[in-house]
Design a protein around this motif. Sequence first.
Motif, PDB file in Angstrom:
ATOM      1  N   ALA A 194       0.851  -1.199   0.000  1.00 49.38           N
ATOM      2  CA  ALA A 194       0.000   0.000   0.000  1.00 49.38           C
ATOM      3  C   ALA A 194       0.878   1.238   0.000  1.00 49.38           C
ATOM      4  CB  ALA A 194      -0.917   0.006   1.217  1.00 49.38           C
ATOM      5  N   LEU A 195       0.434   2.272  -0.729  1.00 42.05           N
ATOM      6  CA  LEU A 195       1.161   3.534  -0.761  1.00 42.05           C
ATOM      7  C   LEU A 195       0.921   4.298   0.525  1.00 42.05           C
ATOM      8  CD1 LEU A 195       0.578   4.782  -4.417  1.00 42.05           C
ATOM      9  CD2 LEU A 195       2.721   3.972  -3.415  1.00 42.05           C
ATOM     10  N   THR A 196       1.987   4.824   1.103  1.00 37.78           N
ATOM     11  CA  THR A 196       1.878   5.611   2.316  1.00 37.78           C
ATOM     12  C   THR A 196       2.825   6.795   2.231  1.00 37.78           C
ATOM     13  OG1 THR A 196       2.014   5.547   4.732  1.00 37.78           O
ATOM     14  CG2 THR A 196       3.657   4.298   3.518  1.00 37.78           C
ATOM     15  N   GLY A 197       2.564   7.824   3.031  1.00 38.11           N
ATOM     16  CA  GLY A 197       3.388   9.022   3.004  1.00 38.11           C
ATOM     17  C   GLY A 197       4.768   8.776   3.580  1.00 38.11           C
ATOM     18  N   THR A 198       5.696   9.637   3.193  1.00 44.63           N
ATOM     19  CA  THR A 198       7.071   9.496   3.650  1.00 44.63           C
ATOM     20  C   THR A 198       7.348  10.289   4.917  1.00 44.63           C
ATOM     21  OG1 THR A 198       7.722  11.328   2.206  1.00 44.63           O
ATOM     22  CG2 THR A 198       7.931   9.095   1.333  1.00 44.63           C
ATOM     23  N   ARG A 199       6.387  11.062   5.373  1.00 46.57           N
ATOM     24  CA  ARG A 199       6.617  11.854   6.574  1.00 46.57           C
ATOM     25  C   ARG A 199       6.362  10.987   7.813  1.00 46.57           C
ATOM     26  NH1 ARG A 199       3.086  17.051   4.847  1.00 46.57           N
ATOM     27  NH2 ARG A 199       1.675  15.351   4.282  1.00 46.57           N
ATOM     28  N   PRO A 200       7.368  10.822   8.678  1.00 44.28           N
ATOM     29  CA  PRO A 200       7.228   9.889   9.803  1.00 44.28           C
ATOM     30  C   PRO A 200       6.348  10.404  10.939  1.00 44.28           C
ATOM     31  CG  PRO A 200       9.369  10.945   9.872  1.00 44.28           C
ATOM     32  CD  PRO A 200       8.717  11.392   8.593  1.00 44.28           C
ATOM     33  N   VAL A 201       6.095  11.707  11.004  1.00 46.58           N
ATOM     34  CA  VAL A 201       5.228  12.266  12.038  1.00 46.58           C
ATOM     35  C   VAL A 201       4.094  13.021  11.364  1.00 46.58           C
ATOM     36  CG1 VAL A 201       6.973  12.424  13.837  1.00 46.58           C
ATOM     37  CG2 VAL A 201       6.705  14.313  12.238  1.00 46.58           C
ATOM     38  N   SER A 202       2.920  12.950  11.980  1.00 41.15           N
ATOM     39  CA  SER A 202       1.758  13.639  11.440  1.00 41.15           C
ATOM     40  C   SER A 202       1.825  15.126  11.763  1.00 41.15           C
ATOM     41  CB  SER A 202       0.483  13.034  12.032  1.00 41.15           C
ATOM     42  OG  SER A 202       0.441  13.245  13.433  1.00 41.15           O
ATOM     43  N   ALA A 203       0.865  15.866  11.219  1.00 45.14           N
ATOM     44  CA  ALA A 203       0.825  17.303  11.480  1.00 45.14           C
ATOM     45  C   ALA A 203       0.567  17.580  12.959  1.00 45.14           C
ATOM     46  CB  ALA A 203      -0.256  17.957  10.621  1.00 45.14           C
ATOM     47  N   ALA A 204      -0.318  16.794  13.582  1.00 44.15           N
ATOM     48  CA  ALA A 204      -0.602  16.991  15.003  1.00 44.15           C
ATOM     49  C   ALA A 204       0.639  16.745  15.852  1.00 44.15           C
ATOM     50  CB  ALA A 204      -1.737  16.067  15.437  1.00 44.15           C
ATOM     51  N   GLU A 205       1.440  15.736  15.485  1.00 41.29           N
ATOM     52  CA  GLU A 205       2.656  15.444  16.236  1.00 41.29           C
ATOM     53  C   GLU A 205       3.719  16.503  15.997  1.00 41.29           C
ATOM     54  OE1 GLU A 205       2.197  10.561  16.166  1.00 41.29           O
ATOM     55  OE2 GLU A 205       3.249  11.619  14.564  1.00 41.29           O
ATOM     56  N   ALA A 206       3.842  16.976  14.752  1.00 40.85           N
ATOM     57  CA  ALA A 206       4.790  18.051  14.469  1.00 40.85           C
ATOM     58  C   ALA A 206       4.397  19.333  15.201  1.00 40.85           C
ATOM     59  CB  ALA A 206       4.858  18.297  12.961  1.00 40.85           C
ATOM     60  N   MET A 207       3.093  19.528  15.378  1.00 42.93           N
ATOM     61  CA  MET A 207       2.617  20.701  16.108  1.00 42.93           C
ATOM     62  C   MET A 207       3.076  20.658  17.562  1.00 42.93           C
ATOM     63  SD  MET A 207       0.792  23.435  15.647  1.00 42.93           S
ATOM     64  CE  MET A 207      -0.299  24.597  16.454  1.00 42.93           C
ATOM     65  N   ILE A 208       3.044  19.495  18.171  1.00 42.38           N
ATOM     66  CA  ILE A 208       3.525  19.350  19.547  1.00 42.38           C
ATOM     67  C   ILE A 208       5.005  19.701  19.635  1.00 42.38           C
ATOM     68  CG2 ILE A 208       3.968  17.668  21.374  1.00 42.38           C
ATOM     69  CD1 ILE A 208       1.414  16.259  20.598  1.00 42.38           C
ATOM     70  N   ILE A 209       5.786  19.266  18.641  1.00 39.83           N
ATOM     71  CA  ILE A 209       7.220  19.554  18.637  1.00 39.83           C
ATOM     72  C   ILE A 209       7.465  21.050  18.526  1.00 39.83           C
ATOM     73  CG2 ILE A 209       9.384  19.133  17.431  1.00 39.83           C
ATOM     74  CD1 ILE A 209       8.233  16.454  16.509  1.00 39.83           C
ATOM     75  N   GLY A 210       6.747  21.719  17.622  1.00 43.03           N
ATOM     76  CA  GLY A 210       6.905  23.167  17.482  1.00 43.03           C
ATOM     77  C   GLY A 210       6.486  23.915  18.730  1.00 43.03           C
ATOM     78  N   GLN A 211       5.407  23.487  19.365  1.00 42.33           N
ATOM     79  CA  GLN A 211       4.961  24.140  20.593  1.00 42.33           C
ATOM     80  C   GLN A 211       5.958  23.927  21.727  1.00 42.33           C
ATOM     81  OE1 GLN A 211       1.128  22.277  20.856  1.00 42.33           O
ATOM     82  NE2 GLN A 211       0.056  23.998  19.933  1.00 42.33           N
ATOM     83  N   ALA A 212       6.538  22.741  21.805  1.00 46.57           N
ATOM     84  CA  ALA A 212       7.540  22.487  22.844  1.00 46.57           C
ATOM     85  C   ALA A 212       8.756  23.389  22.663  1.00 46.57           C
ATOM     86  CB  ALA A 212       7.955  21.016  22.813  1.00 46.57           C
ATOM     87  N   ALA A 213       9.160  23.612  21.414  1.00 53.91           N
ATOM     88  CA  ALA A 213      10.276  24.520  21.166  1.00 53.91           C
ATOM     89  C   ALA A 213       9.941  25.931  21.641  1.00 53.91           C
ATOM     90  CB  ALA A 213      10.611  24.522  19.675  1.00 53.91           C
ATOM     91  N   THR A 214       8.727  26.379  21.390  1.00 56.35           N
ATOM     92  CA  THR A 214       8.314  27.711  21.845  1.00 56.35           C
ATOM     93  C   THR A 214       8.270  27.788  23.363  1.00 56.35           C
ATOM     94  OG1 THR A 214       6.986  27.945  19.843  1.00 56.35           O
ATOM     95  CG2 THR A 214       6.526  29.463  21.635  1.00 56.35           C
ATOM     96  N   ILE A 215       7.790  26.723  24.003  1.00 54.35           N
ATOM     97  CA  ILE A 215       7.748  26.700  25.467  1.00 54.35           C
ATOM     98  C   ILE A 215       9.150  26.833  26.048  1.00 54.35           C
ATOM     99  CG2 ILE A 215       7.258  25.204  27.447  1.00 54.35           C
ATOM    100  CD1 ILE A 215       4.892  24.091  25.832  1.00 54.35           C
ATOM    101  N   LEU A 216      10.114  26.137  25.455  1.00 54.45           N
ATOM    102  CA  LEU A 216      11.491  26.231  25.935  1.00 54.45           C
ATOM    103  C   LEU A 216      12.063  27.617  25.717  1.00 54.45           C
ATOM    104  CD1 LEU A 216      12.867  22.784  24.683  1.00 54.45           C
ATOM    105  CD2 LEU A 216      12.431  23.453  27.054  1.00 54.45           C
ATOM    106  N   LEU A 217      11.731  28.244  24.599  1.00 52.29           N
ATOM    107  CA  LEU A 217      12.232  29.597  24.341  1.00 52.29           C
ATOM    108  C   LEU A 217      11.628  30.608  25.305  1.00 52.29           C
ATOM    109  CD1 LEU A 217      12.189  29.660  20.424  1.00 52.29           C
ATOM    110  CD2 LEU A 217      14.172  29.446  21.924  1.00 52.29           C
ATOM    111  N   CYS A 218      10.380  30.400  25.680  1.00 47.67           N
ATOM    112  CA  CYS A 218       9.716  31.340  26.590  1.00 47.67           C
ATOM    113  C   CYS A 218      10.050  31.084  28.049  1.00 47.67           C
ATOM    114  CB  CYS A 218       8.192  31.260  26.408  1.00 47.67           C
ATOM    115  SG  CYS A 218       7.593  31.815  24.799  1.00 47.67           S
ATOM    116  N   GLY A 219      10.723  29.983  28.333  1.00 42.63           N
ATOM    117  CA  GLY A 219      11.031  29.638  29.713  1.00 42.63           C
ATOM    118  C   GLY A 219      12.284  30.318  30.200  1.00 42.63           C
ATOM    119  N   ARG A 220      12.871  29.714  31.209  1.00 46.35           N
ATOM    120  CA  ARG A 220      14.086  30.293  31.782  1.00 46.35           C
ATOM    121  C   ARG A 220      15.231  30.257  30.773  1.00 46.35           C
ATOM    122  NH1 ARG A 220      14.053  27.556  37.851  1.00 46.35           N
ATOM    123  NH2 ARG A 220      12.062  28.465  38.533  1.00 46.35           N
ATOM    124  N   ARG A 221      16.122  31.214  30.921  1.00 47.91           N
ATOM    125  CA  ARG A 221      17.228  31.337  29.966  1.00 47.91           C
ATOM    126  C   ARG A 221      18.289  30.295  30.272  1.00 47.91           C
ATOM    127  NH1 ARG A 221      18.027  37.927  29.597  1.00 47.91           N
ATOM    128  NH2 ARG A 221      15.894  38.407  28.945  1.00 47.91           N
TER     129      ARG A 221
END
Length: 438
Positions: free
Chosen positions: A179-206
């Motif tokens: 069966a044909l499947t996409g090559t992206r190993p993480v979904s958009a919802a999972e990539a969104m969590i990764i991007g939000q975690a990066a923002t949380i770290l940037l907004c946290g303590r230095r």
Amino acid sequence: MLLDPTTLLLGCAALIVCAALVASFVRWPVWAIGLYIAVQLWQTRQNMHQPVPGAGLVLLPTDVLAVCLLVAALIMLTRNRGRRAPALLLALLGLTAYALIRGAGLFGLQAAGNEARIHFIQLFCVTLFVAVLSPGRNLARAFTLIWVLAACALSCLAVVGWLNVGIGSNSDRIMVDGALTGTRPVSAAEAMIIGQAATILLCGRRSVRGRALAWLLLVVVILAQHRTVWLATGVMITGWLLSRHRQTGSRTAALGVLGSLSMLYLGAVSWGTADEVTSSLAASSEDDRTLVWRMEGWHALLPQLAEVPDWLLGLPFGSGYDRVINGAFVAVSPHNYYLEVLMRLGLLGVALLLLVYATAWRAAGADSEHKLMLRLLICSQLVYMITYSLSPEQAVILGLSVACEQPRGACRPPSLEESPCLTKPHSSPASPARTARI
């Protein structure tokens, strides 16, 4: 009708387990949030979101957890009158229940329940549970830890996927088990969590390690090649940089981003994969077929709202999203949560949803320590919902923002040894001013 002894025994065991879960959720809310996020991500990786048609109403693990969270939220509201019941969230749950009952009567409980379970019932139940919690540093720290750990785990899965199949664009497909499947190993919802975690770290303590991890997570978001997540993450990073316009470190941060990307490119060149990565990213950014296809689908769905009651309250769950796009029959979701809410909860539901976000935005301002972080996360969700349905794990962020409106320290009266307000410093019991006041 006589019940089979085995069925009766299993039913009693299930009730006992659910009661134990509800009791533990009331006692340890952070445990409830962590368990739900872990089960939700595991369920997503196992592709368990869509039950097999004709197999009946199959309960997913997150369905059971969502119901337990709802019961725990109602118990906390009844036990502690200091907490305010989020009326808007209760109204959304009421509209969802009304549309579900209508759909069950017209199309059966299977069709109605399968359509409403994830992006409506689970989403609003989890949001209500987090929204009734008492805000404070412990809750915010626990959320930060859970989100960063989830992002790190998903990033490791992404790296493993890229090592197996390589980095492909958003339109690349590979053959897996015939069966044909996409090559992206993480979904958009999972990539969104990764991007939000990066923002949380940037907004946290230095912290140098925190900032370094944030930039690594941002690289994973870029390579994940979900354009909506790119936009949402770009909005968060832009807001973070604008908040630092009076600080000299903003230019240093920008130079650090450019330096990191340059080093990544030089490393790719040395490994002989730069052409593959850059061409893949270019193909993902320039391909507009998906967006055009979605916009045509949105336009084709609106005529289903034919009557005034349909526009006001929406169509019942189970109605489906059948439409014709470019001569092809399509039955998938509209890939726009605003439109999805309009189709099922009507204009009243859309208005309530936007009011919930307005409340969350205002309430986030009450938390001076996490104000920037919460508001950036809210903006990311508003952007994400343009082309995707809001995933249930995002309910934690929305509920956390709404919870900031709850009065702090309302669960117990202040004693003589502590200040009634947690934000005001209190003096020693031996202080002359305090002794005179007493």
